[in-house]
Design an enzyme around this catalytic site. Structure first.
Site, short mmCIF file in Angstrom:
data_model
loop_
_atom_site.label_atom_id
_atom_site.label_comp_id
_atom_site.label_asym_id
_atom_site.label_seq_id
_atom_site.Cartn_x
_atom_site.Cartn_y
_atom_site.Cartn_z
CB CYS A 186 0.35 -2.96 7.60
SG CYS A 186 2.12 -2.88 7.26
CD GLU A 208 0.78 -4.99 4.42
OE1 GLU A 208 -0.58 -5.22 5.30
OE2 GLU A 208 2.03 -5.46 5.01
CD GLU A 261 -4.61 0.33 9.50
OE1 GLU A 261 -4.70 0.82 8.34
OE2 GLU A 261 -3.53 -0.75 9.27
N GLY A 270 -6.69 0.01 -1.86
CA GLY A 270 -5.89 -1.30 -2.02
C GLY A 270 -7.35 -2.01 -3.09
CE LYS A 285 2.36 5.55 -5.61
NZ LYS A 285 3.61 6.77 -5.32
CB SER A 328 -5.96 3.19 2.94
OG SER A 328 -5.66 3.34 1.85
CD GLU A 338 -10.84 5.54 0.47
OE1 GLU A 338 -10.38 6.29 1.83
OE2 GLU A 338 -11.94 6.80 -0.16
P1 NAP Z 1 -2.63 4.78 0.74
O1 NAP Z 1 -3.47 6.35 0.12
O2 NAP Z 1 -3.25 3.35 0.35
O3 NAP Z 1 -1.70 5.01 0.27
C1 NAP Z 1 -0.45 4.13 -0.21
C2 NAP Z 1 0.23 3.81 -1.25
O4 NAP Z 1 -0.89 3.72 -2.88
C3 NAP Z 1 1.08 4.97 -1.56
O5 NAP Z 1 2.49 4.68 -2.53
C4 NAP Z 1 0.29 5.78 -2.90
O6 NAP Z 1 1.37 6.99 -3.12
C5 NAP Z 1 -0.18 5.07 -3.34
N1 NAP Z 1 -1.82 5.45 -3.21
C6 NAP Z 1 -2.20 7.04 -3.39
N2 NAP Z 1 -3.43 6.31 -4.59
C7 NAP Z 1 -3.18 5.10 -5.45
C8 NAP Z 1 -3.77 4.83 -6.66
N3 NAP Z 1 -4.91 5.46 -7.15
N4 NAP Z 1 -3.85 3.72 -7.36
C9 NAP Z 1 -2.44 2.98 -7.18
N5 NAP Z 1 -1.82 3.82 -6.40
C10 NAP Z 1 -2.12 4.85 -5.54
O7 NAP Z 1 -2.62 5.70 2.35
P2 NAP Z 1 -2.15 6.78 2.65
O8 NAP Z 1 -3.59 7.81 1.92
O9 NAP Z 1 -0.57 7.25 2.65
O10 NAP Z 1 -3.20 6.33 4.26
C11 NAP Z 1 -3.78 6.49 4.17
C12 NAP Z 1 -4.27 5.09 5.57
O11 NAP Z 1 -3.82 3.81 5.40
C13 NAP Z 1 -3.74 5.45 6.75
O12 NAP Z 1 -4.25 6.38 8.18
C14 NAP Z 1 -3.10 4.13 7.35
O13 NAP Z 1 -5.14 4.20 8.18
C15 NAP Z 1 -3.51 3.25 5.44
N6 NAP Z 1 -1.73 2.92 5.80
C16 NAP Z 1 -2.03 1.08 5.85
C17 NAP Z 1 -0.29 0.62 5.47
C18 NAP Z 1 -0.20 -0.05 5.89
O14 NAP Z 1 1.72 -1.01 5.96
N7 NAP Z 1 -1.16 -1.16 5.57
C19 NAP Z 1 0.31 1.77 5.24
C20 NAP Z 1 0.08 3.30 4.67
C21 NAP Z 1 -1.17 4.07 4.69
P3 NAP Z 1 1.10 8.70 -3.06
O15 NAP Z 1 1.50 8.51 -1.36
O16 NAP Z 1 1.74 8.86 -3.40
O17 NAP Z 1 -0.10 9.13 -3.12
#
Ligand code: NAP
Length: 482
Positions: free
Chosen positions: A283, A249, A383, A232, A174, A228, A230
């Site tokens: 990350c 991760e 972060e 995770g 996904k 993220s 949260e």
């Molecule tokens: P996120 O919510 O953790 O999104 C990461 C992935 O999880 C996306 O594919 C997202 O899909 C999916 N997702 C969201 N809600 C989910 C759920 N309930 N169940 C399963 N999968 C779900 O991150 P974000 O909101 O895009 O970014 C927020 C913060 O996360 C950033 O500011 C950064 O600090 C951190 N982040 C870290 C990494 C990393 O590589 N460590 C990568 C991205 C973000 P959708 O995008 O389609 O909703």
């Protein structure tokens, strides 16, 4: 506009309810492509296809060398389409074209690396008593659900899929709604390479709907999540209800520790690249500079000059730095910088929107340096996921170790020094999944185990270690004597 469908059971198709969403170009804020928006019934179809493939062994029970050959073809196809894949990644994510080209090559390397491993997944014989032969078999864990973020859709898509496929698993990926295009293209290449139907599925759609349903699906066996903290934690809870095994991760707040005896010219380049690559949305970004007092002034000046001369622009024009991914992310980064100012940090470079010529309505954030950042400040702990480097000064090695370990994360650490003793002491005592000395990162690091401790998550991706997440061990004991 181009259309990108779901990839389920070896076919690209629209979502069952006909929903579409736009993937947005962060350089303009305008739509880039139309993407099928899956819902729970599409996830059910993907899981059913993946389970059927596991049940009849069309992938898991073929000769392992043949699995390797198909994965090798994936690598060839990725390289064949390198220009197009890189351009799509730069448009969808915003990163400079040369970074996208690197991502493409790293993705090909993932398939190449794990193609070579597919027929080397050996068990052991274990001596117990005479007359009893005991051996182990490494079997695919089954159906792997992989949640991919927007910062490296192609690279992280390949990082999860290649080892899982090499192990004989079926994969349901996904991608993030923010940047799903290259992950879908990876699924298309899977069909072309000859991955059997149902073995490599891609279901774009909202995380809270598609991701949630997938992670909690009883037909899934294992979950690999990158994103993220949260989300995770939420993913882990949802997966726990089904007793799925999980790899998390979750990013970090990785330090670059520069001692006064370091080659400061090399350190300045390494430290700048570690934070400004992909506009800080990595990350493993080196987002905290810890610098020994005597090196502080020259190093900060070198970084300031670098930040001031960086050329920002749309990724496709191959600037030094592109925009951040979205308006939300832009506001989040801005909020962090405002908070740091209130807490007493000094803004040495950048700090806000970059509105130079040709930047239009894109979400361009200036390369930003925050000096005088102390462990008690949020900017030191959180972060930020934008092009923002915090700078903290130390005097002794013990202080450096204390500062390096003073966040909840532990993903990557960089050490810059000419002293072998100091480097080894730091490498031993810094809490981190990877340590780099006089360098930062290793060109994608496909071969190197990668993962964190603390809130950076658990489990290891990349390298041979990644295979452990996709294999389970069966023990067989045979009595043949008295
Ligand atoms: P996120 O919510 O953790 O999104 C990461 C992935 O999880 C996306 O594919 C997202 O899909 C999916 N997702 C969201 N809600 C989910 C759920 N309930 N169940 C399963 N999968 C779900 O991150 P974000 O909101 O895009 O970014 C927020 C913060 O996360 C950033 O500011 C950064 O600090 C951190 N982040 C870290 C990494 C990393 O590589 N460590 C990568 C991205 C973000 P959708 O995008 O389609 O909703």
């Amino acid at each position: 506009m181009d259309e990108y469908g779901l990839i389920v059971d070896g076919e690209e198709r629209p979502a069952r309810d006909g929903a579409w969403f736009d993937s947005v170009d962060p350089s303009t804020g305008g739509p880039l492509a139309r993407v099928a928006g899956a819902d729970a019934s599409d996830v059910d179809a993907a899981v059913a296809a993946a389970r059927a493939a596991q049940a009849d062994g069309r992938w898991s029970r073929i000769r392992p060398a043949e699995r390797g050959r198909v994965l090798g073809r994936m690598a060839e196809l990725i390289r064949r389409d390198a220009d197009e894949l890189a351009a799509t990644e730069s448009r969808d994510n915003g990163k400079p074209l040369r970074q996208s080209r690197t991502d493409v090559e790293v993705s090909a390397r993932y398939f190449e690396f794990y193609a070579g491993v597919a027929d080397k997944l050996m068990g052991r014989t274990i001596p117990v008593v005479p007359g009893l032969l005991d051996y182990t078999v490494r079997e695919p864990i089954g159906v792997s659900a992989q949640i991919v973020p927007w910062n490296y859709p192609l690279q992280i898509g390949a990082r999860g899929a290649a080892p899982a496929l090499a192990a004989g698993c079926s994969v349901i990926c996904k991608p993030s709604s923010e940047a799903p295009l290259t992950a879908i293209r990876l699924g298309r290449l899977g069909i072309e390479a000859g991955v059997p139907p149902g073995v490599f599925n891609i279901v774009p759609g909202r995380g809270s709907v598609v991701g949630d349903h997938l992670v909690g699906h009883p037909g899934v066996d294992q979950v690999t999540f990158t994103g993220s903290v949260e989300t995770g934690i939420h993913v882990m809870r949802t997966a726990a209800a089904q007793v799925h095994s999980v790899v998390l991760e979750l990013g970090g707040k990785s330090p670059n520790i520069v001692l006064a005896d370091a080659d400061l010219e090399a350190a300045a380049i390494g430290v700048a690249n570690a934070i400004f690559q992909n506009a800080g949305q990595t990350c493993s970004a080196g987002s905290r500079l810890l610098v020994q007092r005597a090196a502080h002034a020259p190093l900060v000046e070198a970084l300031r000059e670098r930040a001031a001369t960086m050329r920002l622009g749309p990724g496709i024009e191959d600037p030094d730095m592109g925009p951040v991914i979205s308006a939300t992310q832009f506001e989040r980064v801005l909020g962090h910088v405002a908070g740091a100012r209130r807490d007493g940090a000094r803004v040495v470079a950048g700090g806000g929107r970059s509105d130079g010529p040709g930047l239009g309505d894109g979400w361009f954030f200036e390369p930003t340096l925050l000096d005088g950042v102390e462990p008690g400040m949020r900017a030191f702990q959180d972060e930020i996921f934008g092009p923002v480097l915090t700078i903290t000064t130390f005097d002794t090695l013990d202080e450096a170790i204390g500062l390096a370990n003073a966040t909840e994360y532990g993903l990557v650490a960089g050490i810059w020094t000419r002293s072998i003793e100091a480097a080894m002491v730091l490498a031993e005592r810094v809490r981190s999944g990877q340590v780099y000395i006089n360098t930062y990162g290793a060109g994608g690091g496909v071969e190197l185990p990668f993962g964190g401790s603390g809130k950076s998550g658990f489990g290891r991706e990349k390298g041979l270690e990644s295979l452990d997440s996709y294999l389970q061990t069966k023990n067989v004991a045979i009595r043949f004597g008295a």
